[in-house]
Design a protein around this motif. Structure first.
Motif, PDB file in Angstrom:
ATOM      1  N   SER A  31     -11.598 -21.116   5.413  1.00  0.00           N
ATOM      2  CA  SER A  31     -11.318 -22.402   6.064  1.00  0.00           C
ATOM      3  C   SER A  31     -11.131 -23.551   5.069  1.00  0.00           C
ATOM      4  O   SER A  31     -10.484 -24.546   5.393  1.00  0.00           O
ATOM      5  N   LYS A  32     -11.660 -23.428   3.866  1.00  0.00           N
ATOM      6  CA  LYS A  32     -11.523 -24.517   2.885  1.00  0.00           C
ATOM      7  C   LYS A  32     -10.197 -24.469   2.122  1.00  0.00           C
ATOM      8  O   LYS A  32      -9.866 -25.387   1.396  1.00  0.00           O
ATOM      9  N   TYR A  33      -9.434 -23.396   2.309  1.00  0.00           N
ATOM     10  CA  TYR A  33      -8.181 -23.228   1.577  1.00  0.00           C
ATOM     11  C   TYR A  33      -6.992 -23.725   2.386  1.00  0.00           C
ATOM     12  O   TYR A  33      -7.055 -23.828   3.601  1.00  0.00           O
ATOM     13  N   SER A  34      -5.896 -23.983   1.695  1.00  0.00           N
ATOM     14  CA  SER A  34      -4.631 -24.331   2.342  1.00  0.00           C
ATOM     15  C   SER A  34      -3.497 -23.968   1.386  1.00  0.00           C
ATOM     16  O   SER A  34      -3.727 -23.733   0.200  1.00  0.00           O
ATOM     17  N   GLY A  35      -2.304 -23.916   1.918  1.00  0.00           N
ATOM     18  CA  GLY A  35      -1.134 -23.638   1.086  1.00  0.00           C
ATOM     19  C   GLY A  35      -0.981 -22.173   0.766  1.00  0.00           C
ATOM     20  O   GLY A  35      -0.394 -21.432   1.531  1.00  0.00           O
ATOM     21  N   GLN A  36      -1.519 -21.758  -0.375  1.00  0.00           N
ATOM     22  CA  GLN A  36      -1.421 -20.371  -0.807  1.00  0.00           C
ATOM     23  C   GLN A  36      -2.804 -19.812  -1.071  1.00  0.00           C
ATOM     24  O   GLN A  36      -3.722 -20.549  -1.411  1.00  0.00           O
ATOM     25  N   LEU A  37      -2.908 -18.493  -0.953  1.00  0.00           N
ATOM     26  CA  LEU A  37      -4.181 -17.827  -1.201  1.00  0.00           C
ATOM     27  C   LEU A  37      -3.922 -16.565  -2.007  1.00  0.00           C
ATOM     28  O   LEU A  37      -3.161 -15.691  -1.579  1.00  0.00           O
ATOM     29  N   LEU A  76       0.801  -1.225   0.000  1.00  0.00           N
ATOM     30  CA  LEU A  76       0.000   0.000   0.000  1.00  0.00           C
ATOM     31  C   LEU A  76       0.833   1.274   0.000  1.00  0.00           C
ATOM     32  O   LEU A  76       0.280   2.367  -0.076  1.00  0.00           O
ATOM     33  N   VAL A  77       2.141   1.147   0.077  1.00  0.00           N
ATOM     34  CA  VAL A  77       3.006   2.333   0.083  1.00  0.00           C
ATOM     35  C   VAL A  77       2.862   3.072  -1.249  1.00  0.00           C
ATOM     36  O   VAL A  77       2.932   2.474  -2.319  1.00  0.00           O
ATOM     37  N   GLY A  78       2.599   4.372  -1.162  1.00  0.00           N
ATOM     38  CA  GLY A  78       2.463   5.193  -2.360  1.00  0.00           C
ATOM     39  C   GLY A  78       1.085   5.153  -2.999  1.00  0.00           C
ATOM     40  O   GLY A  78       0.852   5.804  -4.013  1.00  0.00           O
ATOM     41  N   LYS A  79       0.158   4.399  -2.417  1.00  0.00           N
ATOM     42  CA  LYS A  79      -1.207   4.311  -2.964  1.00  0.00           C
ATOM     43  C   LYS A  79      -2.049   5.483  -2.465  1.00  0.00           C
ATOM     44  O   LYS A  79      -1.745   6.091  -1.459  1.00  0.00           O
ATOM     45  N   SER A  80      -3.132   5.745  -3.165  1.00  0.00           N
ATOM     46  CA  SER A  80      -4.113   6.744  -2.751  1.00  0.00           C
ATOM     47  C   SER A  80      -5.175   6.070  -1.896  1.00  0.00           C
ATOM     48  O   SER A  80      -5.525   4.913  -2.146  1.00  0.00           O
ATOM     49  N   ASP A  81      -5.697   6.777  -0.903  1.00  0.00           N
ATOM     50  CA  ASP A  81      -6.784   6.195  -0.113  1.00  0.00           C
ATOM     51  C   ASP A  81      -8.136   6.400  -0.791  1.00  0.00           C
ATOM     52  O   ASP A  81      -9.141   5.865  -0.352  1.00  0.00           O
ATOM     53  N   LYS A  82      -8.179   7.147  -1.888  1.00  0.00           N
ATOM     54  CA  LYS A  82      -9.435   7.412  -2.603  1.00  0.00           C
ATOM     55  C   LYS A  82      -9.780   6.309  -3.602  1.00  0.00           C
ATOM     56  O   LYS A  82     -10.941   6.016  -3.846  1.00  0.00           O
ATOM     57  N   LYS A  83      -8.760   5.707  -4.215  1.00  0.00           N
ATOM     58  CA  LYS A  83      -8.998   4.659  -5.204  1.00  0.00           C
ATOM     59  C   LYS A  83      -7.717   3.850  -5.372  1.00  0.00           C
ATOM     60  O   LYS A  83      -6.636   4.414  -5.464  1.00  0.00           O
ATOM     61  N   GLY A  84      -7.884   2.523  -5.390  1.00  0.00           N
ATOM     62  CA  GLY A  84      -6.708   1.691  -5.597  1.00  0.00           C
ATOM     63  C   GLY A  84      -7.045   0.223  -5.696  1.00  0.00           C
ATOM     64  O   GLY A  84      -8.194  -0.191  -5.515  1.00  0.00           O
ATOM     65  N   GLU A  85      -6.011  -0.549  -5.999  1.00  0.00           N
ATOM     66  CA  GLU A  85      -6.147  -2.001  -6.111  1.00  0.00           C
ATOM     67  C   GLU A  85      -4.797  -2.633  -5.828  1.00  0.00           C
ATOM     68  O   GLU A  85      -3.772  -2.108  -6.248  1.00  0.00           O
ATOM     69  N   VAL A  86      -4.813  -3.728  -5.096  1.00  0.00           N
ATOM     70  CA  VAL A  86      -3.618  -4.546  -4.912  1.00  0.00           C
ATOM     71  C   VAL A  86      -4.003  -5.997  -5.139  1.00  0.00           C
ATOM     72  O   VAL A  86      -5.123  -6.414  -4.846  1.00  0.00           O
ATOM     73  N   GLU A  87      -3.064  -6.748  -5.685  1.00  0.00           N
ATOM     74  CA  GLU A  87      -3.276  -8.168  -5.940  1.00  0.00           C
ATOM     75  C   GLU A  87      -1.988  -8.885  -5.578  1.00  0.00           C
ATOM     76  O   GLU A  87      -0.904  -8.469  -5.996  1.00  0.00           O
ATOM     77  N   PHE A  88      -2.101  -9.932  -4.759  1.00  0.00           N
ATOM     78  CA  PHE A  88      -0.914 -10.618  -4.274  1.00  0.00           C
ATOM     79  C   PHE A  88      -1.294 -12.025  -3.814  1.00  0.00           C
ATOM     80  O   PHE A  88      -2.469 -12.356  -3.716  1.00  0.00           O
ATOM     81  N   THR A  89      -0.289 -12.833  -3.528  1.00  0.00           N
ATOM     82  CA  THR A  89      -0.496 -14.186  -3.027  1.00  0.00           C
ATOM     83  C   THR A  89       0.125 -14.310  -1.648  1.00  0.00           C
ATOM     84  O   THR A  89       1.281 -13.920  -1.453  1.00  0.00           O
ATOM     85  N   ILE A  90      -0.648 -14.828  -0.713  1.00  0.00           N
ATOM     86  CA  ILE A  90      -0.141 -15.072   0.636  1.00  0.00           C
ATOM     87  C   ILE A  90       0.319 -16.524   0.693  1.00  0.00           C
ATOM     88  O   ILE A  90      -0.475 -17.441   0.461  1.00  0.00           O
TER      89      ILE A  90
END
Length: 115
Positions: free
Chosen positions: A76-82, A9-23
């Motif tokens: 709860s149905k997930y495992s590994g990566q999300l 979220l560094v450098g993002k605007s609080d008015k509009k944004g999107e992030v996509e990542f894998t945990i």
């Protein structure tokens, strides 16, 4: 090894944004860990927190001076990566997740509570 998701979220605007990542952190699915915080950030005038509670719900909280929005998804149905996708704008926030091998995200719209 733990990833610093707060940098998303560094450098993002609080008015509009999107992030996509894998945990890929094992603690996200570890039943012995009562709560797992993915990130907590202050972005301009807003605060964002993404965490997994003890009921295995992934929860996005977006707080401003005027309102709070919260979105929950049962993981709860997930495992590994999300895979996670978060979008926000002045009107709404969404939280989306998908597990390994899934093509479509499961998406929920945040509920807004005015202060």
């Amino acid at each position: 090894m733990s990833t610093d998701y707060s940098q998303l979220l560094v450098g993002k605007s609080d008015k509009k944004g999107e992030v996509e990542f894998t945990i890929a952190d094992a603690d996200l699915f570890n039943k012995d860990v009562k709560e797992f915080t993915v990130f907590y950030n202050i972005v301009e005038e807003s605060r964002f927190k993404l965490f997994r509670n003890n009921k295995f719900e992934l929860i996005l909280v977006h707080v401003t001076e005027d309102w709070m929005r919260q979105a929950k998804i049962d993981i709860s149905k997930y495992s590994g990566q999300l895979a996670v996708k978060i979008t926000w704008n002045v009107q709404c926030d969404t939280l989306s997740v998908k597990g390994s091998g899934e093509e479509q995200y499961t998406t929920v719209k945040a509920v807004q509570i005015d202060n």
